[in-house]
Design an enzyme around this catalytic site. Structure first.
Site, PDB file in Angstrom:
ATOM      1  CG  ASP A 142      -0.314  -0.487   2.496  1.00 15.37           C
ATOM      2  OD1 ASP A 142       0.926  -0.457   2.582  1.00 15.37           O
ATOM      3  OD2 ASP A 142      -1.048  -0.875   3.410  1.00 15.37           O
TER       4      ASP A 142
ATOM      5  CG  HIS B 209      -5.817  -2.591   8.392  1.00 18.21           C
ATOM      6  ND1 HIS B 209      -5.870  -1.219   8.574  1.00 18.21           N
ATOM      7  CD2 HIS B 209      -4.572  -2.952   8.778  1.00 18.21           C
ATOM      8  CE1 HIS B 209      -4.707  -0.797   9.029  1.00 18.21           C
ATOM      9  NE2 HIS B 209      -3.907  -1.832   9.172  1.00 18.21           N
TER      10      HIS B 209
ATOM     11  CD  GLU C 203      -8.824   0.702   7.274  1.00 18.88           C
ATOM     12  OE1 GLU C 203      -8.457  -0.311   7.905  1.00 18.88           O
ATOM     13  OE2 GLU C 203      -8.571   1.862   7.633  1.00 18.88           O
TER      14      GLU C 203
ATOM     15  CG  ASN D 117      -8.972  -1.814  11.310  1.00 18.99           C
ATOM     16  OD1 ASN D 117      -7.999  -2.479  10.948  1.00 18.99           O
ATOM     17  ND2 ASN D 117      -9.376  -0.730  10.677  1.00 18.99           N
TER      18      ASN D 117
HETATM   19  P1  PGA Z   1       2.079  -2.111  12.674  1.00 17.04           P
HETATM   20  O1  PGA Z   1       0.987  -2.040  11.539  1.00 17.04           O
HETATM   21  O2  PGA Z   1       3.086  -3.134  12.254  1.00 17.04           O
HETATM   22  O3  PGA Z   1       2.663  -0.741  12.725  1.00 17.04           O
HETATM   23  O4  PGA Z   1       1.377  -2.509  13.939  1.00 17.04           O
HETATM   24  C1  PGA Z   1       0.384  -3.202  11.079  1.00 17.04           C
HETATM   25  C2  PGA Z   1      -0.740  -2.857  10.132  1.00 17.04           C
HETATM   26  O5  PGA Z   1      -1.435  -1.857  10.363  1.00 17.04           O
HETATM   27  O6  PGA Z   1      -0.943  -3.592   9.153  1.00 17.04           O
END
Ligand code: PGA
Length: 241
Positions: free
Chosen positions: A67, A138, A143, A136
């Site tokens: 992304d 994702h 999302e 959440n």
């Molecule tokens: P993080 O993010 O490794 O910073 O916890 C993971 C994500 O949001 O996919």
């Protein structure tokens, strides 16, 4: 699903980095799907160390990131392109031409998404996709919602994601509200998936993703249906599993 529980973040990173290293050694022109965020940082640092010691050659490796924020240029220090250069690309012998992220500055969103999807297909698909999981549920920036969106698309980021990512910005107002992300099918088409998770704050969502119903309310739950997923999580993230 192959589930590996590790004592801590260091061990999680080592186990994951070894799998990526093995992929590069076995197939030097492999296509890697890469992730950003806090979780993969140590994995990238280990890969750099192994490159420096002569174990890993990135010359023919191709990469596609999950992304990118919409509206941020590659040289913006908050962009995922910048993160990848800072944390991996600039320290290994990868050909910049072989590294791809969606272009956050693209004016034609639809075209950008279609091009990204085609580029992955033309590269022969992703051999190994590295993934984290959001609070959440994702994966990438897919999302929670009413349906799984299959292909690369532009998303409106949810409040929880903006809040979580504001730790990398001066304030939550500065976090872009939209992003490009590979779709669920794009991710599921990867031959192998490596999901890395750390910390107690992810324990509840990880349990829902791994043992709950497969549903778009928890996008990561789709991974239950992939034939080759390895989950590597530290003991805090595995608390409820
Ligand atoms: P993080 O993010 O490794 O910073 O916890 C993971 C994500 O949001 O996919």
């Amino acid at each position: 699903m192959n589930i590996i529980r590790t004592g801590d973040y260091q061990e999680m990173s080592q186990r994951a980095a070894r799998i990526i290293a093995a992929q590069i050694i076995l197939k030097p022109d492999c296509v890697l799907g890469l992730a950003t965020g806090a979780t993969p940082l140590k994995i990238y640092h280990l890969l750099i160390a192994w490159h420096e010691s002569g174990v890993l050659d990135f010359r023919n490796v191709k990469t596609f990131n999950l992304d990118e924020y919409k509206g941020l240029s590659r040289d913006n220090s908050q962009s995922y392109s910048y993160y990848m250069h800072e944390n991996l690309f600039d320290y290994v012998n990868i050909d910049p031409e072989n590294t791809s992220l969606p272009d956050g500055t693209s004016v034609d969103s639809e075209k950008e998404c279609m091009n990204y999807e085609n580029k992955i297909r033309l590269a022969g698909g992703i051999d190994l996709q590295l993934l984290g999981i959001g609070h959440n549920g994702h994966i990438g920036f897919n999302e929670p919602g009413n349906s799984f969106v299959p292909k690369t698309h532009c998303v409106n980021l949810q409040k929880r994601t903006i809040e979580a990512n504001s730790r990398f910005f001066a304030s939550s107002e500065e976090v872009p509200k939209q992003a490009y992300t590979m779709g669920i099918k794009t991710i599921m088409m990867a031959k192998k998936i490596l999901l890395v998770v750390k910390g107690r704050d992810k324990a509840e969502i990880l349990k829902r993703a791994i043992t709950g119903p497969v549903a778009p309310e928890v996008p990561a739950s789709i991974l239950q249906l992939h034939p080759n997923v390895t989950l590597i999580a530290d003991k805090d993230a595995m608390e409820y599993l």
